[in-house]
Design a protein around this motif. Structure first.
Motif, PDB file in Angstrom:
ATOM      1  N   UNK A  44     -60.952  73.900  18.108  1.00 45.62           N
ATOM      2  CA  UNK A  44     -61.756  73.001  17.278  1.00 45.62           C
ATOM      3  C   UNK A  44     -62.216  73.685  15.998  1.00 45.62           C
ATOM      4  N   UNK A  45     -61.954  74.988  15.848  1.00 43.41           N
ATOM      5  CA  UNK A  45     -62.322  75.715  14.634  1.00 43.41           C
ATOM      6  C   UNK A  45     -61.240  75.522  13.573  1.00 43.41           C
ATOM      7  N   UNK A  46     -61.671  75.099  12.388  1.00 47.89           N
ATOM      8  CA  UNK A  46     -60.763  74.931  11.257  1.00 47.89           C
ATOM      9  C   UNK A  46     -61.345  75.650  10.043  1.00 47.89           C
ATOM     10  N   UNK A  47     -60.463  76.062   9.138  1.00 47.45           N
ATOM     11  CA  UNK A  47     -60.902  76.668   7.889  1.00 47.45           C
ATOM     12  C   UNK A  47     -60.081  76.141   6.734  1.00 47.45           C
ATOM     13  N   UNK A  48     -60.633  76.304   5.543  1.00 42.96           N
ATOM     14  CA  UNK A  48     -59.898  75.957   4.335  1.00 42.96           C
ATOM     15  C   UNK A  48     -58.600  76.766   4.322  1.00 42.96           C
ATOM     16  N   UNK A  49     -57.487  76.070   4.125  1.00 37.84           N
ATOM     17  CA  UNK A  49     -56.181  76.729   4.173  1.00 37.84           C
ATOM     18  C   UNK A  49     -56.079  77.862   3.164  1.00 37.84           C
ATOM     19  N   UNK A  50     -56.794  77.761   2.071  1.00 41.87           N
ATOM     20  CA  UNK A  50     -56.738  78.789   1.030  1.00 41.87           C
ATOM     21  C   UNK A  50     -57.773  79.890   1.243  1.00 41.87           C
ATOM     22  N   UNK A  51     -58.661  79.699   2.202  1.00 43.84           N
ATOM     23  CA  UNK A  51     -59.710  80.703   2.448  1.00 43.84           C
ATOM     24  C   UNK A  51     -59.851  80.937   3.948  1.00 43.84           C
ATOM     25  N   UNK A  52     -58.726  81.178   4.607  1.00 48.75           N
ATOM     26  CA  UNK A  52     -58.742  81.302   6.074  1.00 48.75           C
ATOM     27  C   UNK A  52     -59.088  82.727   6.506  1.00 48.75           C
ATOM     28  N   UNK A  61     -57.416  71.588   5.728  1.00 45.73           N
ATOM     29  CA  UNK A  61     -57.892  72.423   6.817  1.00 45.73           C
ATOM     30  C   UNK A  61     -56.754  73.011   7.630  1.00 45.73           C
ATOM     31  N   UNK A  62     -56.983  74.212   8.121  1.00 44.24           N
ATOM     32  CA  UNK A  62     -56.011  74.928   8.946  1.00 44.24           C
ATOM     33  C   UNK A  62     -56.668  75.315  10.263  1.00 44.24           C
ATOM     34  N   UNK A  63     -56.005  74.999  11.369  1.00 43.01           N
ATOM     35  CA  UNK A  63     -56.567  75.271  12.691  1.00 43.01           C
ATOM     36  C   UNK A  63     -56.513  76.768  13.016  1.00 43.01           C
ATOM     37  N   UNK A  64     -57.586  77.289  13.605  1.00 43.27           N
ATOM     38  CA  UNK A  64     -57.618  78.672  14.084  1.00 43.27           C
ATOM     39  C   UNK A  64     -57.036  78.712  15.504  1.00 43.27           C
ATOM     40  N   UNK A  65     -56.024  79.545  15.727  1.00 43.38           N
ATOM     41  CA  UNK A  65     -55.335  79.524  17.013  1.00 43.38           C
ATOM     42  C   UNK A  65     -55.297  80.875  17.712  1.00 43.38           C
ATOM     43  N   UNK A  66     -55.628  81.931  17.039  1.00 44.09           N
ATOM     44  CA  UNK A  66     -55.533  83.258  17.654  1.00 44.09           C
ATOM     45  C   UNK A  66     -56.866  83.982  17.527  1.00 44.09           C
TER      46      UNK A  66
END
Length: 508
Positions: A83-91, A124-129
């Motif tokens: 459920x954690x996402x971040x700005x794709x350009x500031x991940x 948004x980009x999902x955090x997976x690791x």
């Protein structure tokens, strides 16, 4: 349900393949499945067969053997929530803002479309690791080592043609934390029985008979953990998968959609599939006892977040702590409304992340290291420099031994090169210096009557090492004990250099 925590320290590199593929490079898991600890206990109990209820302790789920996840500053790690996402350009977890998916403004049907947050359109980009602890300290992944091996051709007595393969392994020296969960049916005597079996040194994973797999398990007091939170925001119940979940429907078929029945929420909640973020995986575990695979499993991965819309308030105490199948192997563990999924009005997580690797670099006394180790090239150069410094120190110590009058007895002609070759072979195979000393000298130097050890008994001991009152053996023990900090590599190289030095002096 009560709980006992353990830490698992990797003495050797541990091989835990993520799949059963036999071609290509084999990737390692980044955690230790609970089935390994279940196997340790089951193997011992079935071997002794001392009247303990083995079925209850190993197969019913009344005792759950949890997965061991990386320890982060002595605290248990948790898989990064999907459920954690971040700005794709500031991940960057440490520097960028972390958005909680189900807390975002509902202005887009699918999260792949730009979302308006704080008057900005962001992708948004999902955090997976990664793994993090309760304090927000995190690592992207545990340390791994890569090995390139070749199959052996016994007829030709060399490496087999066209049979090279590579695989990952979890690097030695790392610590993982896991827990056992006991139901009320498990007695104190049974808890102590299982604890006594687990504590100590064991072998897990693949290639246990070779150079891999040794671990040491120790019981610890309850560390700083994330607990269920009773507050329910926006009339929603958020369920975090702390381990993989294997759910079945009413027909016994795999189900990858969370059901109300699994969480005792019938008639009081509705699954919110829009806000739910899950990932799935399919695998077939290997059963070493039967030498074949078990039934294929379709699981919801740890880190998945399931959201339910509530019609009325529910008590967390009435909800199950584990759901689904294979709970004895640690699967099915969940946390309700975890604090790290709390968010503000813009959907930004309250948790503040800190990369512990960067933190360690910042505390370094060496300013050059501080700059270098922030890059992959810097990490490589720093590791190479450390390796060269260790090799240099080992070389200097070996030279001191070879040229010292105190150790000239090592060059006596009745100490054959094959003796030194056997010592070298033992040092090469053994990774722990204390274990090597025991294998060579037994416990005689601990002033016990147990004189087992390669140099303590047998024909070689009588004809070579017992002569001159055992002074040769005592001198060898002295030089190894004095250089224990250099590890088994020092012993292996010393045993390799003595015959060369002896032969070169003979030719002169």
């Amino acid at each position: 349900m009560n709980e006992q925590y353990f830490k698992c320290i990797l003495i050797d590199d541990v091989v835990l393949n993520a799949s059963l593929a036999t071609e290509g490079n084999m990737e390692s898991l980044d955690y230790i499945p609970g089935s390994n600890f279940l196997g340790i206990v089951a193997n011992k109990l079935y071997e002794e067969n001392n009247g303990v209820d083995i079925f209850k302790l190993c197969h019913t789920g009344d005792l759950s053997y949890g997965d061991a996840l990386p320890a982060i500053k002595d605290a248990p790690g948790y898989a990064m929530p999907f459920a954690f996402f971040q700005d794709k350009l500031k991940s960057d977890l440490e520097k960028g803002k972390v958005y909680v998916h189900h807390g975002l403004p509902k202005k887009s049907k699918w999260q792949k479309e730009p979302v308006i947050v704080e008057n900005n359109r962001i992708q948004l980009k999902q955090q997976r690791v990664g793994f993090f602890n309760k304090r927000g300290e995190f690592i992207s992944k545990p340390q791994k080592a890569f090995y390139l091996k070749s199959a052996y051709d016994p007829k030709e007595r060399r490496s087999a043609d066209s049979k090279m393969f590579g695989f990952d392994a979890l690097k030695k020296g790392q610590t993982f934390i896991f827990s056992l969960q006991f139901s009320n049916k498990v007695t104190e005597e049974e808890k102590n029985e299982v604890k006594d079996i687990l504590e100590g040194k064991h072998r897990i994973g693949k290639s246990k008979t070779a150079q891999f797999g040794r671990v040491e398990i120790k019981a610890i007091n309850e560390p700083e953990i994330v607990e269920n939170k009773h507050t329910q925001k926006n009339k929603q119940l958020v369920v975090y998968a702390a381990s993989n979940l294997c759910l079945l429907n009413e027909y016994g078929q795999p189900c990858l959609t969370p059901k109300l029945e699994d969480f005792n929420l019938e008639n009081i909640a509705t699954p919110n599939l829009r806000d739910t973020q899950i990932r799935t995986h399919t695998y077939s575990p290997w059963n070493s006892k039967r030498n074949t695979t078990d039934t294929q499993r379709n699981v919801i991965l740890k880190g998945s977040v399931m959201v339910f819309d509530l019609d009325e308030e529910v008590s967390i105490d009435d909800l199950p702590t584990s759901v689904g199948e294979y709970q004895a192997e640690g699967m099915g563990r969940v946390i309700y409304n975890p604090e790290f999924l709390v968010f503000n009005e813009e959907g930004i997580s309250d948790i503040k992340f800190k990369d512990i690797k960067k933190g360690n670099d910042e505390n370094s006394d060496n300013k050059t290291d501080k700059v270098l180790t922030h890059t992959k090239l810097g990490n490589l150069l720093a590791a190479k420099r450390k390796e060269l410094n260790e090799e240099k120190e080992i070389g200097e110590k070996i030279h001191d031994v070879l040229t010292s009058d105190d150790y000239q007895m090592f060059f006596d002609k009745d100490i054959s090169n094959s003796q030194w070759g056997e010592i070298r072979s033992m040092a090469t195979q053994e990774k722990d210096i204390e274990e090597l000393i025991f294998e060579l000298f037994g416990e005689v130097h601990k002033k016990t009557k147990n004189n087992n050890g390669y140099l303590m008994h047998g024909v070689a001991a009588e004809k070579v090492w017992d002569k001159k009152g055992g002074s040769r053996r005592n001198k060898l023990f002295e030089v190894i004990d004095k250089n224990k900090n250099l590890g088994t590599e020092f012993v292996a190289k010393l045993a390799a250099e003595i015959p060369k030095y002896k032969d070169s002096n003979k030719s002169k």
